[in-house]
Structures are given as C-alpha cells and as structure tokens.
Design a protein around this motif. Structure first.
Motif, PDB file in Angstrom:
ATOM      1  N   GLY A  71       0.792  -1.220   0.000  1.00 29.56           N
ATOM      2  CA  GLY A  71       0.000   0.000   0.000  1.00 29.56           C
ATOM      3  C   GLY A  71       0.827   1.275   0.000  1.00 29.56           C
ATOM      4  O   GLY A  71       0.310   2.362   0.232  1.00 29.56           O
ATOM      5  N   GLU A  72       2.141   1.160  -0.280  1.00 33.43           N
ATOM      6  CA  GLU A  72       3.015   2.334  -0.305  1.00 33.43           C
ATOM      7  C   GLU A  72       2.821   3.164  -1.574  1.00 33.43           C
ATOM      8  O   GLU A  72       2.986   4.380  -1.557  1.00 33.43           O
ATOM      9  CB  GLU A  72       4.476   1.903  -0.186  1.00 33.43           C
ATOM     10  N   PHE A  73       2.538   2.487  -2.687  1.00 33.90           N
ATOM     11  CA  PHE A  73       2.310   3.131  -3.971  1.00 33.90           C
ATOM     12  C   PHE A  73       1.107   2.465  -4.625  1.00 33.90           C
ATOM     13  O   PHE A  73       0.863   1.276  -4.419  1.00 33.90           O
ATOM     14  CB  PHE A  73       3.531   2.978  -4.899  1.00 33.90           C
ATOM     15  N   PRO A  74       0.366   3.203  -5.439  1.00 30.26           N
ATOM     16  CA  PRO A  74      -0.783   2.596  -6.126  1.00 30.26           C
ATOM     17  C   PRO A  74      -0.339   1.732  -7.299  1.00 30.26           C
ATOM     18  O   PRO A  74       0.749   1.919  -7.849  1.00 30.26           O
ATOM     19  CB  PRO A  74      -1.574   3.810  -6.621  1.00 30.26           C
ATOM     20  N   ALA A  75      -1.185   0.811  -7.680  1.00 36.19           N
ATOM     21  CA  ALA A  75      -0.958   0.036  -8.903  1.00 36.19           C
ATOM     22  C   ALA A  75      -1.201   0.971 -10.080  1.00 36.19           C
ATOM     23  O   ALA A  75      -2.273   1.552 -10.203  1.00 36.19           O
ATOM     24  CB  ALA A  75      -1.899  -1.157  -8.963  1.00 36.19           C
ATOM     25  N   LEU A  76      -0.187   1.118 -10.941  1.00 34.88           N
ATOM     26  CA  LEU A  76      -0.320   1.966 -12.117  1.00 34.88           C
ATOM     27  C   LEU A  76      -0.153   1.186 -13.412  1.00 34.88           C
ATOM     28  O   LEU A  76      -0.486   1.693 -14.482  1.00 34.88           O
ATOM     29  CB  LEU A  76       0.684   3.125 -12.071  1.00 34.88           C
ATOM     30  N   THR A  77       0.350  -0.035 -13.317  1.00 30.93           N
ATOM     31  CA  THR A  77       0.521  -0.892 -14.488  1.00 30.93           C
ATOM     32  C   THR A  77       0.091  -2.307 -14.137  1.00 30.93           C
ATOM     33  O   THR A  77       0.527  -2.857 -13.121  1.00 30.93           O
ATOM     34  CB  THR A  77       1.992  -0.917 -14.954  1.00 30.93           C
ATOM     35  N   VAL A  78      -0.779  -2.885 -14.968  1.00 33.05           N
ATOM     36  CA  VAL A  78      -1.210  -4.270 -14.799  1.00 33.05           C
ATOM     37  C   VAL A  78      -1.056  -4.956 -16.143  1.00 33.05           C
ATOM     38  O   VAL A  78      -1.595  -4.497 -17.147  1.00 33.05           O
ATOM     39  CB  VAL A  78      -2.674  -4.364 -14.322  1.00 33.05           C
ATOM     40  N   ILE A  79      -0.295  -6.036 -16.155  1.00 36.03           N
ATOM     41  CA  ILE A  79      -0.054  -6.790 -17.388  1.00 36.03           C
ATOM     42  C   ILE A  79      -0.722  -8.153 -17.270  1.00 36.03           C
ATOM     43  O   ILE A  79      -0.600  -8.828 -16.252  1.00 36.03           O
ATOM     44  CB  ILE A  79       1.463  -6.982 -17.634  1.00 36.03           C
ATOM     45  N   HIS A  80      -1.440  -8.540 -18.303  1.00 38.77           N
ATOM     46  CA  HIS A  80      -1.952  -9.903 -18.451  1.00 38.77           C
ATOM     47  C   HIS A  80      -1.194 -10.460 -19.638  1.00 38.77           C
ATOM     48  O   HIS A  80      -1.516 -10.167 -20.788  1.00 38.77           O
ATOM     49  CB  HIS A  80      -3.461  -9.889 -18.694  1.00 38.77           C
ATOM     50  N   ASP A  81      -0.142 -11.245 -19.360  1.00 35.91           N
ATOM     51  CA  ASP A  81       0.723 -11.679 -20.457  1.00 35.91           C
ATOM     52  C   ASP A  81       0.110 -12.832 -21.239  1.00 35.91           C
ATOM     53  O   ASP A  81      -0.924 -13.386 -20.862  1.00 35.91           O
ATOM     54  CB  ASP A  81       2.142 -11.965 -19.973  1.00 35.91           C
ATOM     55  N   ASP A  82       0.762 -13.183 -22.324  1.00 33.98           N
ATOM     56  CA  ASP A  82       0.215 -14.206 -23.219  1.00 33.98           C
ATOM     57  C   ASP A  82       0.306 -15.609 -22.650  1.00 33.98           C
ATOM     58  O   ASP A  82      -0.149 -16.559 -23.278  1.00 33.98           O
ATOM     59  CB  ASP A  82       0.862 -14.122 -24.599  1.00 33.98           C
TER      60      ASP A  82
END
Length: 108
Positions: A32-43
């Motif tokens: 919880g120190e930084f927000p999620a800014l990138t989410v990858i759903h890889d192949d």
C-alpha cells in the motif's frame, strides 16, 4: 516466463478475478506504499502488477500473491478481469481511468 497458475485460465467466470488467482505483485503495491499503475496480463495467462515507478525486477521487489489482496486495496483493478492475454492496463495516477493496450515482452 511460464504461467504461475496453469489451473486457472482466462476468461474468468462472471468476468471477475477468481479469489485464488495468483499474480506477481510489486511489494510497494502490495504494502500500500504506492498505487498500482501498471497491470499486465501476459500471453501465458500470468498477471503482473507494478507501481510504474520502481524497478519490479530487483531482488525482493516483487512477490507472488493472491490478486484479491491488491483489489481489496484498490477496487478499480476489478474491472481489469476482462482484459485479454497480451494486454497491459496503465494509468498515470490512481485516480485516472485505466488505458488498455496490446502488450508483449520487450524481447519479443
């Protein structure tokens, strides 16, 4: 990379993340120190969550956790359950709308 959970595959029932879905999550996000800014759903059906600021590849920078822990911190991530493999969702700040684009590993 190889999937961390071959027993779970997308698309998810009810367009929602399964409670036991694992993801590689940057510790700054899971703490919880930084927000999620990138989410990858890889192949390969893996999910990766980072803060978009710090290097997620450093020693101890990320860990494999159930994704629901991060969704509990930021419910806006729940809408990404319908994001197909080979895509990335990103935003500049936690209050921005998610932008979804096609994605591949840099060496592909």
């Amino acid at each position: 990379m190889g999937s961390t959970q071959p027993q779970l595959s997308w698309p998810f029932e009810g367009d929602a993340f399964p409670h036991d879905l694992l993801a590689i999550i940057q510790r700054t996000v899971s703490a919880g120190e930084f927000p999620a800014l990138t989410v990858i759903h890889d192949d390969e059906d893996d999910w990766l969550v980072s803060d978009g600021v710090h290097d997620p590849n450093g020693a101890g920078a990320s860990s494999v956790l159930h994704l629901h822990h991060v969704v509990d911190l930021d419910p806006s991530l729940a809408q990404l359950a319908t994001m197909p493999p080979g895509h990335v969702a990103w935003r500049s700040t936690a209050s921005d709308t998610w932008v979804i684009e096609e994605w591949t590993y840099a060496d592909d």
